[in-house]
Design an enzyme around this catalytic site. Structure first.
Site, PDB file in Angstrom:
ATOM      1  N   ASP A  44      38.480  43.693  40.139  1.00 37.14           N
ATOM      2  CA  ASP A  44      38.922  42.900  38.994  1.00 37.14           C
ATOM      3  C   ASP A  44      40.117  42.054  39.688  1.00 37.14           C
ATOM      4  O   ASP A  44      40.673  41.225  39.004  1.00 37.14           O
ATOM      5  CB  ASP A  44      39.234  43.646  37.836  1.00 37.14           C
ATOM      6  N   ASP A  83      34.602  47.500  39.889  1.00 40.15           N
ATOM      7  CA  ASP A  83      35.532  47.895  38.803  1.00 40.15           C
ATOM      8  C   ASP A  83      35.067  47.865  37.304  1.00 40.15           C
ATOM      9  O   ASP A  83      34.528  46.822  36.988  1.00 40.15           O
ATOM     10  CB  ASP A  83      36.957  46.727  38.976  1.00 40.15           C
ATOM     11  N   LYS A 111      34.536  52.107  39.804  1.00 39.50           N
ATOM     12  CA  LYS A 111      36.085  52.329  40.125  1.00 39.50           C
ATOM     13  C   LYS A 111      36.345  52.380  38.558  1.00 39.50           C
ATOM     14  O   LYS A 111      36.146  51.278  38.014  1.00 39.50           O
ATOM     15  CB  LYS A 111      36.758  51.652  41.187  1.00 39.50           C
ATOM     16  N   GLU A 180      46.703  54.310  44.831  1.00 42.44           N
ATOM     17  CA  GLU A 180      47.455  52.778  44.911  1.00 42.44           C
ATOM     18  C   GLU A 180      48.977  52.806  44.829  1.00 42.44           C
ATOM     19  O   GLU A 180      49.504  53.416  43.646  1.00 42.44           O
ATOM     20  CB  GLU A 180      46.802  51.701  44.162  1.00 42.44           C
TER      21      GLU A 180
HETATM   22  O1  KIV Z   1      40.811  45.386  41.966  1.00 42.54           O
HETATM   23  C1  KIV Z   1      41.244  45.561  43.235  1.00 42.54           C
HETATM   24  O2  KIV Z   1      40.898  44.938  44.166  1.00 42.54           O
HETATM   25  C2  KIV Z   1      41.532  46.923  43.300  1.00 42.54           C
HETATM   26  C3  KIV Z   1      42.276  46.973  44.753  1.00 42.54           C
HETATM   27  C4  KIV Z   1      43.506  46.648  44.759  1.00 42.54           C
HETATM   28  C5  KIV Z   1      42.132  48.741  44.850  1.00 42.54           C
HETATM   29  O3  KIV Z   1      41.698  47.671  42.556  1.00 42.54           O
END
Ligand code: KIV
Length: 263
Positions: A44, A83, A111, A180
């Site tokens: 995201d 995400d 995720k 992270e």
């Molecule tokens: O949204 C994203 O790109 C992420 C990465 C920074 C791990 O969550």
């Protein structure tokens, strides 16, 4: 051959670092596939690097699906992770519904940003058949609760809490963890204790894999985060920059302890 969660588990066992980058369209997905990147994350972060927002909060499930479908058309080899957007985890029914929509659009894993205890929600998603990667540490959807993009897990209490959360999420069925912006030592401990692959960003060279936002790697971010590296400098082409990133991760030359990581 398509990368699967079994491939990532094998890489963890063998100590072969997992390479991961974000992508948001078919063209870059094709480039990442050609460079043998193991995992493509449709993050995201697209809200920031594609749409130009200051945070990831405005991204909707419809927009995630639009970008994921484009990436799925470009990638044939990498494992596709997507995400769950802001508020997709507001209750487990919504998480299952939105996670299911991402799986139908081509994701092999969803995720979930885990602030506080999300093990019950993760358990329900897994029970519904959705493979989950649990994102711990700095979870960007909580930026306004943190008051900025800040390192998480500093101090004994916070570190112990994160280690316990990581364990609980694995027990709940998470098949991958993503850390992270956490102190390097904490990220190393969580990685060594975990039975599932752990991917880091601003975490530790000891993580089982590394992820960066593609725009940070190819020099398109005006003020990249400290944990990123511009691989475009001197590379000559996008393909060469992505190959240099993959090579640096696989040979453990990236990230550099103390340079791309936090105390
Ligand atoms: O949204 C994203 O790109 C992420 C990465 C920074 C791990 O969550």
């Amino acid at each position: 051959m398509r990368t699967t969660i079994r491939t990532l588990e094998k890489y963890k066992r063998e100590g072969r670092p997992i390479t991961c980058l974000t992508a948001y369209d078919a063209g870059f997905a094709r480039l990442l596939d050609a460079a043998d990147i193991d995992v493509i994350l449709v993050g995201d972060s697209l809200g920031m690097v594609v749409q130009g927002h200051d945070t990831t909060l405005p991204v909707t499930i419809e927009q995630m699906i639009y970008h994921l479908e484009a990436v799925a058309r470009g990638a044939r080899r990498a494992l596709l992770m997507a995400d769950l957007p802001f508020l997709g985890d507001r209750d487990s029914a919504t998480a299952v519904e939105q996670g299911g929509a991402l799986m139908r659009a081509g994701a092999q894993m969803v995720k979930v940003e885990c602030r506080g205890s999300q093990s019950e929600l993760v358990h329900r998603m897994v029970a519904a058949g959705i493979p989950v990667c649990a994102h711990l540490g700095l979870t960007p959807q909580a930026v306004h609760q943190y008051g900025g993009y800040r390192v998480q897990g500093r101090g004994v209490v916070a570190a112990e809490q994160m280690q316990a959360e990581a364990r609980a999420l694995e027990v709940a069925g998470a098949q991958c963890l993503l850390l992270e912006s956490v102190p390097e030592l904490l990220a190393t401990r969580i990685t060594h204790a975990a039975g599932v692959p752990v991917i880091g960003i601003g975490a530790s060279p000891e993580c089982d894999g590394q992820v960066l936002v593609l725009q940070d790697v190819i020099g398109l971010t005006p003020k990249p985060p400290r944990f990123a590296q511009d691989f475009m400098a001197g590379a000559g082409s996008l393909a060469a920059a992505i190959a240099a990133y993959a090579d640096a991760v696989r040979s453990r030359r990236f990230p550099v302890s103390g340079v791309h990581t936090f105390d």
